[in-house]
Design a protein around this motif. Structure first.
Motif, PDB file in Angstrom:
ATOM      1  N   LYS A 146       0.972  -1.510   0.300  1.00 40.85           N
ATOM      2  CA  LYS A 146       0.257   0.375   0.434  1.00 40.85           C
ATOM      3  C   LYS A 146       0.816   1.348  -0.455  1.00 40.85           C
ATOM      4  O   LYS A 146       2.387   1.677   0.086  1.00 40.85           O
ATOM      5  N   GLY A 147       0.680   2.369  -0.202  1.00 46.29           N
ATOM      6  CA  GLY A 147       0.913   3.443  -0.048  1.00 46.29           C
ATOM      7  C   GLY A 147       1.458   4.165  -1.482  1.00 46.29           C
ATOM      8  O   GLY A 147       1.608   3.675  -2.657  1.00 46.29           O
ATOM      9  N   LYS A 148       2.253   5.079  -1.818  1.00 57.39           N
ATOM     10  CA  LYS A 148       2.551   5.727  -3.148  1.00 57.39           C
ATOM     11  C   LYS A 148       4.137   4.935  -2.975  1.00 57.39           C
ATOM     12  O   LYS A 148       4.588   4.253  -2.390  1.00 57.39           O
ATOM     13  N   ARG A 149       4.252   5.351  -4.253  1.00 56.29           N
ATOM     14  CA  ARG A 149       5.157   5.004  -5.418  1.00 56.29           C
ATOM     15  C   ARG A 149       6.043   5.791  -5.723  1.00 56.29           C
ATOM     16  O   ARG A 149       7.081   5.770  -6.505  1.00 56.29           O
ATOM     17  N   ALA A 150       6.123   7.217  -5.548  1.00 51.06           N
ATOM     18  CA  ALA A 150       6.692   8.190  -5.988  1.00 51.06           C
ATOM     19  C   ALA A 150       7.897   7.974  -5.390  1.00 51.06           C
ATOM     20  O   ALA A 150       8.464   7.464  -4.334  1.00 51.06           O
ATOM     21  N   LEU A 151       9.197   9.153  -5.404  1.00 52.41           N
ATOM     22  CA  LEU A 151      10.646   9.024  -5.157  1.00 52.41           C
ATOM     23  C   LEU A 151      10.811   8.976  -4.053  1.00 52.41           C
ATOM     24  O   LEU A 151      11.509   8.186  -3.660  1.00 52.41           O
ATOM     25  N   TYR A 152      10.015  10.200  -3.454  1.00 53.25           N
ATOM     26  CA  TYR A 152      10.318  10.648  -2.058  1.00 53.25           C
ATOM     27  C   TYR A 152       9.672   9.129  -0.873  1.00 53.25           C
ATOM     28  O   TYR A 152      10.712   8.456  -0.246  1.00 53.25           O
ATOM     29  N   ALA A 153       8.752   7.805  -1.591  1.00 50.68           N
ATOM     30  CA  ALA A 153       8.202   6.730  -0.984  1.00 50.68           C
ATOM     31  C   ALA A 153       9.232   6.168  -0.917  1.00 50.68           C
ATOM     32  O   ALA A 153       9.783   4.988  -0.250  1.00 50.68           O
ATOM     33  N   LEU A 154      10.270   5.300  -1.956  1.00 49.04           N
ATOM     34  CA  LEU A 154      10.826   4.435  -2.446  1.00 49.04           C
ATOM     35  C   LEU A 154      11.872   5.053  -1.292  1.00 49.04           C
ATOM     36  O   LEU A 154      12.474   3.875  -0.903  1.00 49.04           O
ATOM     37  N   CYS A 155      12.544   6.394  -1.888  1.00 49.60           N
ATOM     38  CA  CYS A 155      13.400   6.328  -0.876  1.00 49.60           C
ATOM     39  C   CYS A 155      13.382   6.408   0.738  1.00 49.60           C
ATOM     40  O   CYS A 155      13.511   5.512   1.759  1.00 49.60           O
ATOM     41  N   ALA A 156      12.458   6.268   1.109  1.00 51.78           N
ATOM     42  CA  ALA A 156      11.522   6.103   3.107  1.00 51.78           C
ATOM     43  C   ALA A 156      11.564   4.702   2.879  1.00 51.78           C
ATOM     44  O   ALA A 156      11.901   4.181   3.799  1.00 51.78           O
ATOM     45  N   HIS A 157      10.946   4.090   1.798  1.00 50.20           N
ATOM     46  CA  HIS A 157      11.099   2.517   2.217  1.00 50.20           C
ATOM     47  C   HIS A 157      11.954   1.857   1.778  1.00 50.20           C
ATOM     48  O   HIS A 157      12.157   0.811   2.837  1.00 50.20           O
ATOM     49  N   TYR A 158      12.792   2.581   0.926  1.00 49.32           N
ATOM     50  CA  TYR A 158      14.200   1.332   1.147  1.00 49.32           C
ATOM     51  C   TYR A 158      15.486   2.222   2.038  1.00 49.32           C
ATOM     52  O   TYR A 158      16.730   1.567   1.785  1.00 49.32           O
ATOM     53  N   GLY A 159      15.451   3.540   2.719  1.00 47.33           N
ATOM     54  CA  GLY A 159      16.326   3.895   3.829  1.00 47.33           C
ATOM     55  C   GLY A 159      17.122   4.850   2.640  1.00 47.33           C
ATOM     56  O   GLY A 159      18.108   4.777   2.947  1.00 47.33           O
ATOM     57  N   VAL A 160      16.952   4.910   2.120  1.00 51.16           N
ATOM     58  CA  VAL A 160      17.361   6.081   1.005  1.00 51.16           C
ATOM     59  C   VAL A 160      17.496   7.602   0.887  1.00 51.16           C
ATOM     60  O   VAL A 160      16.084   7.812   1.460  1.00 51.16           O
ATOM     61  N   SER A 161      18.576   8.233   1.405  1.00 58.53           N
ATOM     62  CA  SER A 161      17.996  10.038   2.161  1.00 58.53           C
ATOM     63  C   SER A 161      17.997  10.667   0.630  1.00 58.53           C
ATOM     64  O   SER A 161      18.359  10.279  -0.532  1.00 58.53           O
ATOM     65  N   LEU A 162      16.877  11.541   0.419  1.00 58.27           N
ATOM     66  CA  LEU A 162      16.434  12.645   0.170  1.00 58.27           C
ATOM     67  C   LEU A 162      16.414  14.256   0.252  1.00 58.27           C
ATOM     68  O   LEU A 162      15.455  13.891   0.934  1.00 58.27           O
TER      69      LEU A 162
END
Length: 244
Positions: A146-162
Motif C-alpha cells: 500500500k501507499g505511494k510509489r513516488a521517489l520520496y516514498a521509495l526513498c523512505a521505504h528503502y532507507g535512502v536519504s533525499l
C-alpha cells in the motif's frame, strides 16, 4: 559480477509539465555512481526552455521563467549535450537508472526531434538499454504494498536519504541508490543479467499499464489511455517548434 556491485549512471529531468509531446526540459542531470554509492562524475544543465514555465511546475522544482531566461543555456545546445551524455554512458556498458523512465526518456526524445538533434536511440542504433527503473521494478517485486510509489516514498521505504527533492541531481542520485538497495533486497532482480532485467521491465511495465488502464475504466477517467511501451513512448505527432 552482479550489476548491484558495479557502477551506475543516473538521469533525471525537471520540466514544464507532464506531457511528453508538448512540455520542455528545464533542468537535467546525468551522474555516475560508483559501487560504494559515491558520485564520481556529474553533469547538470539549466535550460531556457523557450516557453513560459507554468506556476505549478515552478512550485515543484523552484525554477521560474525569469530565472531560466536569465541563467539558462539555449535549449538546442543543451539537448545535444544531454542526449550525447546519456548515449555515451550506455555505449560504455553502464546501466542507466531513470525513475519513471518512460516519461524522462520520451520527453528527451521529443526535445531532440524538436531541435533537430540526434536522439539517444539514433546515436545507439536501438532503444536505450539497459535501463533500470526503480518505479517499474518496485511495482513488480512488491505489487501489493500500500501507499505511494513516488521517489520520496521509495526513498523512505528503502532507507535512502533525499535531501532536495525535485532537484535533478538529487533525484538522480537518490534513484540510483534506491535501485541498488532494491537489488540487494530482492535477489532475483539483483543477480539478473542486465539484458534479462531490461526485458523483465518491458513486460512488467506493459502489465502495470494494463492494470492502470483497467482501474481508470472503473473510476473517474474511463477515457484515459496509458501507453504500454517502455522505456520510450512511440512518437505520435509533430511537436511545436522550438522558440529559444
Amino acid at each position: 559480477m552482479s550489476w548491484v556491485s558495479g557502477p551506475l549512471m543516473a538521469f533525471d529531468l525537471e520540466t514544464t509539465g507532464t506531457d511528453v509531446e508538448t512540455d520542455r526540459i528545464v533542468t537535467a542531470a546525468v551522474v555516475r555512481l560508483e559501487a560504494d554509492g559515491s558520485v564520481s562524475e556529474e553533469r547538470i544543465w539549466l535550460l531556457n526552455p523557450g516557453v513560459a514555465i507554468p506556476e505549478q511546475a515552478s512550485a515543484i522544482h523552484g525554477i521560474s521563467t525569469e530565472h531560466a531566461r536569465e541563467h539558462g543555456v539555449p535549449a538546442a545546445s543543451a539537448i545535444e549535450e544531454i542526449a550525447r551524455a546519456v548515449a555515451d554512458g550506455l555505449r560504455s556498458g553502464t546501466p542507466l537508472v531513470v525513475m519513471n523512465a518512460r516519461y524522462d526518456l520520451s520527453l528527451l526524445d521529443r526535445e531532440c526531434r524538436r531541435y533537430g538533434v540526434e536522439s539517444v536511440s539514433e546515436r545507439l542504433g536501438n532503444a536505450p538499454s539497459p535501463v533500470i527503473d526503480p518505479l517499474v521494478i518496485d511495482k513488480h517485486v512488491d505489487k501489493y504494498r500500500k501507499g505511494k510509489r513516488a521517489l520520496y516514498a521509495l526513498c523512505a521505504h528503502y532507507g535512502v536519504s533525499l535531501d532536495d527533492a525535485h532537484d535533478a541531481r538529487a533525484d538522480a542520485v537518490a534513484a540510483a541508490r534506491v535501485v541498488r538497495r532494491l537489488g540487494e533486497e530482492h535477489q532475483p532482480v539483483g543477480v539478473m543479467p542486465l539484458a534479462d532485467l531490461h526485458g523483465l521491465q518491458v513486460r512488467a511495465a506493459a502489465e502495470q499499464s494494463l492494470s492502470l488502464q483497467a482501474y481508470l475504466r472503473r473510476t473517474a477517467d474511463p477515457a484515459a489511455v496509458v501507453e504500454p511501451a517502455w522505456p520510450l513512448i512511440p512518437r505520435m505527432r509533430e511537436p511545436a517548434a522550438g522558440r529559444d
